[in-house]
Motif scaffolding. Sequence first.
Motif, PDB file in Angstrom:
ATOM      1  N   GLU A 117       0.771  -1.274  -0.046  1.00 62.68           N
ATOM      2  CA  GLU A 117      -0.104   0.017  -0.050  1.00 62.68           C
ATOM      3  C   GLU A 117       0.936   1.320  -0.033  1.00 62.68           C
ATOM      4  OE1 GLU A 117      -3.153   0.422   2.818  1.00 62.68           O
ATOM      5  OE2 GLU A 117      -3.429  -1.886   2.844  1.00 62.68           O
ATOM      6  N   ASN A 119       0.235   4.766   1.200  1.00 63.56           N
ATOM      7  CA  ASN A 119      -0.809   5.485   2.079  1.00 63.56           C
ATOM      8  C   ASN A 119      -0.511   6.761   2.497  1.00 63.56           C
ATOM      9  OD1 ASN A 119       1.308   5.151   3.907  1.00 63.56           O
ATOM     10  ND2 ASN A 119       0.452   3.653   4.985  1.00 63.56           N
ATOM     11  N   ASP A 121      -0.416  10.789   0.771  1.00 64.87           N
ATOM     12  CA  ASP A 121      -0.723  11.381  -0.496  1.00 64.87           C
ATOM     13  C   ASP A 121       0.532  11.912  -1.449  1.00 64.87           C
ATOM     14  OD1 ASP A 121      -3.248  11.190  -0.293  1.00 64.87           O
ATOM     15  OD2 ASP A 121      -3.664  13.147   1.037  1.00 64.87           O
ATOM     16  N   ILE A 124       1.866   9.503  -3.522  1.00 65.22           N
ATOM     17  CA  ILE A 124       1.062   9.136  -4.718  1.00 65.22           C
ATOM     18  C   ILE A 124       1.260  10.289  -5.783  1.00 65.22           C
ATOM     19  CG2 ILE A 124      -1.228   9.110  -5.454  1.00 65.22           C
ATOM     20  CD1 ILE A 124      -1.923   7.805  -2.871  1.00 65.22           C
ATOM     21  N   LEU A 169      -8.967   5.566  -7.386  1.00 61.80           N
ATOM     22  CA  LEU A 169      -9.015   6.604  -6.240  1.00 61.80           C
ATOM     23  C   LEU A 169      -9.839   7.518  -6.692  1.00 61.80           C
ATOM     24  CD1 LEU A 169      -5.034   6.489  -5.619  1.00 61.80           C
ATOM     25  CD2 LEU A 169      -6.814   5.756  -4.107  1.00 61.80           C
ATOM     26  N   TYR A 178      -7.220  13.258  -8.151  1.00 59.59           N
ATOM     27  CA  TYR A 178      -7.030  11.926  -8.751  1.00 59.59           C
ATOM     28  C   TYR A 178      -7.494  11.899 -10.071  1.00 59.59           C
ATOM     29  CZ  TYR A 178      -5.250  10.321  -4.158  1.00 59.59           C
ATOM     30  OH  TYR A 178      -4.709  10.299  -2.806  1.00 59.59           O
ATOM     31  N   SER A 387      -7.141  -2.794  -0.740  1.00 55.20           N
ATOM     32  CA  SER A 387      -7.230  -1.482  -0.274  1.00 55.20           C
ATOM     33  C   SER A 387      -6.847  -0.864  -1.631  1.00 55.20           C
ATOM     34  CB  SER A 387      -5.959  -1.282   0.388  1.00 55.20           C
ATOM     35  OG  SER A 387      -5.882   0.366   0.550  1.00 55.20           O
ATOM     36  N   GLU A 388      -7.415   0.197  -1.945  1.00 56.93           N
ATOM     37  CA  GLU A 388      -7.565   1.048  -3.411  1.00 56.93           C
ATOM     38  C   GLU A 388      -5.963   1.657  -3.204  1.00 56.93           C
ATOM     39  OE1 GLU A 388      -9.762   3.917  -0.415  1.00 56.93           O
ATOM     40  OE2 GLU A 388      -9.515   1.797  -0.750  1.00 56.93           O
ATOM     41  N   TYR A 389      -5.303   1.594  -2.156  1.00 56.69           N
ATOM     42  CA  TYR A 389      -3.664   2.250  -2.305  1.00 56.69           C
ATOM     43  C   TYR A 389      -2.952   0.990  -2.456  1.00 56.69           C
ATOM     44  CZ  TYR A 389      -5.872   6.366  -0.171  1.00 56.69           C
ATOM     45  OH  TYR A 389      -6.424   7.628  -0.126  1.00 56.69           O
TER      46      TYR A 389
END
Length: 446
Positions: A117, A119, A121, A124, A169, A178, A387-389
């Motif tokens: 993951e 987690n 920002d 990302i 996301l 996103y 998880s979407e992450y």
Amino acid sequence: MLNAVFLVIYAISAGFFTGSEMLILLTIHFGIAVISHLRQKTILITPLLLFYIGVIIVNIANLNLISQVEARDVRTYTYIIPKYIDQAVLIWCISSTLCALGYQLAGKRGLARIDFELNKDVIITYLFWILLIANALSILGYGASMKGNQIAKIYGLVNTIGILFFARLWAKHDSKTYRAYALSLFVIETYTALISSYLRFELILPTFYLSLGYFIGMGNMKFLFSYRVFPFLMILLVYASVFPSLQNNRSNFISVFTGENNAEERPSDNARGGLMDRSANLAQITNVVNLVERNGFYDGTASAPIITALIPRVLWPDKPLIQLGAWFALEIGVGSKTALGTANNSINMTVAGELYLDFGWIGVVVGSLFFGFFLALLWNAANFYGSEYNLVGTIFGGYLFILSIGSYADLQVVVTLLSTYLIFYLIKKIADHYANTGYRASVAGK
């Protein structure tokens, strides 16, 4: 239960139903499976669901091909052998059903997990800019030097499936940031495909992953039946309408839309084929049956080159390229060797066809069950919905998605999937190591 019941029906109906009737039966069978899956409220896209859909598409294409044969108007697969159609259809139906059954038998079993993951920002955001720069370098031609090796494959996967990651996301968190990330990567990946891709399916991949990520992120099945699906359907319709013309503009698909005259290739009308024509696989399997009738079963020699794929090229620099499709084209007489000693054509045998060619019905039964079981083990290892992450799991899961809807070309994909999984497993272990090291350092600092 559904797959087991229909498997018995296929087995006892052999010789009673025509090839067309068997294909209709398989389409109804897999259609019921899709409807049953879609009746749930939560969107859970899996490789099995996409495999069902992919087989239905192939079935429709095969029915179209059979109608062309009966009308003596075969436009694409001129090498199909009509007298073996019924037997080829039976092989296809039983193998497809066993693949689905093998997948279900795996249950929740999986290989070692590769989920990792992101987690934060800021991480990302860095990922987005890395992908954006990587795409820009591809447009400028800097990615070409890596073409053909495993690093390039991972590089391409992360680039393209990054769209799915950010689209998911975007929909999950209703985030404008996103959304901007997903749409930016979608536009630049589509443009890259237009100006440099050689394979036509690469042009639709960004749309496939954008739509898939978006609806998975929305989470509720009702959104699949809303106005939100229309933009994606429109792109698909445009793609299908220009599909034959794209073959004449390899590595410059954009000329199809700009009206430029690109004479890169000028095949005959029969060689072009629309999207539906190109989705059929009966021609390949009828030729497999013909080879068996002529030479007997190949007892593993057809698939033997796959074993060499397990040996890393770093340990065997002169390892020959694995070109099962080229070998098959030469074997059935629809290809010839060039002055360089390479084949001028490549045709996939299909998983079902390759298993039958090497080991007959025993190979089809055992091999198809194993293939579906193996696919489920890989999918469960990705923990896609954890998880979407989950970046690594999302990328590998997205890779399984596109392979599943394509119904798989031949057994070589097993080695490709395994090697890709091992690379992602290594990435996860390295990421976990540095994450744990950072955590211990922060604790010690306190």
